[in-house]
Design an enzyme around this catalytic site. Structure first.
Site, mmCIF file in Angstrom:
data_model
loop_
_atom_site.group_PDB
_atom_site.id
_atom_site.type_symbol
_atom_site.label_atom_id
_atom_site.label_comp_id
_atom_site.label_asym_id
_atom_site.label_seq_id
_atom_site.Cartn_x
_atom_site.Cartn_y
_atom_site.Cartn_z
ATOM 1 N N GLY A 48 5.569 15.031 25.854
ATOM 2 C CA GLY A 48 6.448 15.211 24.896
ATOM 3 C C GLY A 48 6.514 16.606 24.330
ATOM 4 N N HIS A 49 6.566 17.570 25.171
ATOM 5 C CA HIS A 49 6.451 19.179 24.651
ATOM 6 C C HIS A 49 6.966 19.882 25.768
ATOM 7 C CE1 HIS A 49 2.578 18.638 26.756
ATOM 8 N NE2 HIS A 49 2.861 19.901 27.197
ATOM 9 N N ALA A 50 7.106 21.062 25.417
ATOM 10 C CA ALA A 50 7.709 22.193 26.348
ATOM 11 C C ALA A 50 6.965 23.340 26.048
ATOM 12 C CB ALA A 50 9.232 22.619 26.145
ATOM 13 N N ARG A 96 8.938 18.157 28.981
ATOM 14 C CA ARG A 96 8.394 17.128 29.667
ATOM 15 C C ARG A 96 7.801 15.917 29.161
ATOM 16 N NH1 ARG A 96 4.795 21.299 31.013
ATOM 17 N NH2 ARG A 96 6.453 22.205 30.438
ATOM 18 N N PHE A 121 6.297 23.733 22.251
ATOM 19 C CA PHE A 121 7.298 23.139 21.232
ATOM 20 C C PHE A 121 6.808 21.684 21.193
ATOM 21 C CE2 PHE A 121 9.529 26.853 22.763
ATOM 22 C CZ PHE A 121 10.204 27.041 21.713
#
Length: 132
Positions: A48-50, A96, A121
């Site tokens: 749940g981030h980039a 992802r 992020f």
């Protein structure tokens, strides 16, 4: 490129197989950090981030899970990881999410950068502004 499955060497042996991941050889970057997730409860998600700078190589060393990659521009792809001799190369600027963990799954991540909170992020809307 959203992501790419890379094959690692699989050395067959009657005593048990062996797979090797070597930086700058079959992992296309210098590995600066290694971490793994395990004991993920049924129905939970990870990721749940980039990342802005960090490239990752994600391996299901045990069990299976699905990685969904999203470039924020309408391109999304699911990768089902279930072979310890394969890894998913995730470039920078890709959101992802990991889910559908099997019982006993272990997710190993080789990262190109040391942990830096500023590289992440965590909010999808902020990520979308970045990739415009």
């Amino acid at each position: 490129m959203l992501g790419e499955i890379l094959e690692l060497p699989k050395i067959y042996d009657p005593r048990g197989n062996l797979t090797v991941a070597e930086q700058m050889k079959n992992v296309p970057f210098e590995v600066k950090r290694v971490y793994w997730t395990y004991d993920v409860p049924a129905g939970e998600r990870r990721g749940g981030h980039a990342h802005k700078e960090c490239v990752e190589f994600i391996i299901a060393v045990s069990g299976s899970f699905t990685v969904t990659l999203d470039d924020g521009k309408g391109n999304r792809k699911d990768f089902h990881l279930n072979h310890p001799w394969q890894g998913l190369l995730v470039p920078t600027g890709i959101w992802r999410t990991l889910e559908d963990f099997s019982s006993g799954a272990v997710c190993l991540v080789l990262a190109s950068e040391l942990f830096d909170e500023a590289d992440y992020f965590y909010e999808y809307d902020e990520f979308l502004e970045y990739v415009k």
